[in-house]
Design a protein around this motif. Structure first.
Motif, short mmCIF file in Angstrom:
data_model
loop_
_atom_site.label_atom_id
_atom_site.label_comp_id
_atom_site.label_asym_id
_atom_site.label_seq_id
_atom_site.Cartn_x
_atom_site.Cartn_y
_atom_site.Cartn_z
N PRO A 73 0.84 -1.21 0.09
CA PRO A 73 -0.05 -0.03 -0.11
C PRO A 73 0.86 1.24 0.05
O PRO A 73 1.94 1.27 0.58
CB PRO A 73 -0.76 0.13 1.22
N ASN A 74 0.33 2.27 -0.59
CA ASN A 74 1.22 3.48 -0.63
C ASN A 74 0.41 4.82 -0.54
O ASN A 74 0.89 5.96 -0.84
CB ASN A 74 1.98 3.64 -2.06
N LEU A 75 -1.03 4.67 0.17
CA LEU A 75 -1.66 5.86 0.31
C LEU A 75 -2.25 5.54 1.68
O LEU A 75 -3.44 4.82 1.68
CB LEU A 75 -2.37 6.34 -0.57
N GLY A 76 -2.03 6.22 2.57
CA GLY A 76 -2.58 5.94 4.11
C GLY A 76 -2.95 4.65 4.54
O GLY A 76 -2.21 3.70 4.17
N ASP A 77 -4.15 4.22 4.91
CA ASP A 77 -4.51 2.88 5.40
C ASP A 77 -5.30 2.03 4.30
O ASP A 77 -5.75 0.82 4.63
CB ASP A 77 -5.62 2.99 6.60
#
Length: 281
Positions: A73-77
């Motif tokens: 993952p690369n954006l927040g949760d």
């Protein structure tokens, strides 16, 4: 920061912040949403490149020619990997003159198991800007590749958008495409419509003809054009903000889980390229 100028236009680039555009002005007025001086996240920029894929991949998982890929993952949760690697890395200045610059990003195989090189070419004009984005597969095997631009434009109560589209992918609660709706849904972009809305707009529109016009009231302010293979236009209008995004892309979101998504595989040494114009009225 790298500054280009041509006539009354000025373009600031931030190679270290995802190879992004930091500011684009004409006669001192912002053509795009300006990046704050203290910005540390490319999501605060005026525009950034999408390479080697656009939007979300469900859970970051897909299989290509026997490669089982799992992306972090690369954006927040959110568990859904977004926009590739280019936007989260620094780019190198290859060439720079008064009104033209070339930036490059080289990716070595890791959890994305292919080597590639991406290049952006910025050409500033007195009343406009053209940006080229390409990606070259440097691996021996086939590599999936898609491209897009993520420009942010200023938004007021009077801002309207006109762009020929023939349908829209309705998103689920995780902003992934669920089903396709033919024709108009909520907003009639083909005939022009106000961007402000009482609901979040975060959808991929199909049948894009490569031209979008931005108006303030009845006055045309600028025109976005894109290369012919950008058949999709992703429109993002968050609630309560003073900006919107109109993103020309050459494939739809979650491309590995949809037929005819626009995602293509490049042979070893093959290149895929798109371009975007922003012209002032």
């Amino acid at each position: 920061m790298l500054r280009l100028s041509c006539g009354d236009s000025v373009l600031d680039l931030n190679p270290d912040l995802g190879g992004s555009i930091a500011r684009f002005t004409h006669k001192g007025a912002d053509v795009m949403r300006p990046t704050p001086d203290d910005a540390t996240d490319v999501l605060q920029s005026s525009c950034f490149p999408l390479v080697p894929f656009c939007n979300r991949i469900r859970d970051g998982k897909f299989v290509v020619e026997g490669h089982k890929v799992q992306l972090s993952p690369n954006l927040g949760d959110s568990p859904h990997t977004l926009h590739g690697q280019g936007w989260r890395n620094a780019w190198r200045v290859v060439e720079a003159s008064a009104s033209r610059a070339v930036l490059s990003y080289r990716h070595g195989a890791d959890e994305w198991p292919w080597d590639y090189e991406a290049t952006q070419v910025f050409e500033l004009r007195d009343k406009g800007l053209r940006v080229y984005l390409n990606v070259t597969n440097l691996s021996r095997g086939h590599m999936p590749a898609g491209l897009g631009f993520h420009p942010y434009f200023n938004l007021t109560d009077q801002t309207r958008l006109k762009a020929h589209v023939d349908g829209v992918w309705i998103s689920d609660d995780e902003v992934l495409p669920r089903n396709w709706h033919a024709g108009v849904l909520f907003k009639d972009w083909t005939h022009g419509d106000a961007l402000k809305f009482d609901k979040l707009i975060d959808n991929c529109y199909t049948g894009f003809h490569g031209r979008a016009e931005v108006f303030e009231g009845q006055n045309l302010t600028h025109v976005l054009r894109a290369s012919p293979d950008c058949h999709w236009l992703h429109i993002y209008v968050p609630l309560g903000e003073d900006y919107f995004c109109a993103e020309p892309v050459n494939h739809m979101p979650d491309p590995f889980n949809q037929p005819n998504s626009g995602m293509k595989c490049l042979k070893a040494g093959e290149t895929r390229m798109i371009w975007m114009d922003i012209a002032l009225a």
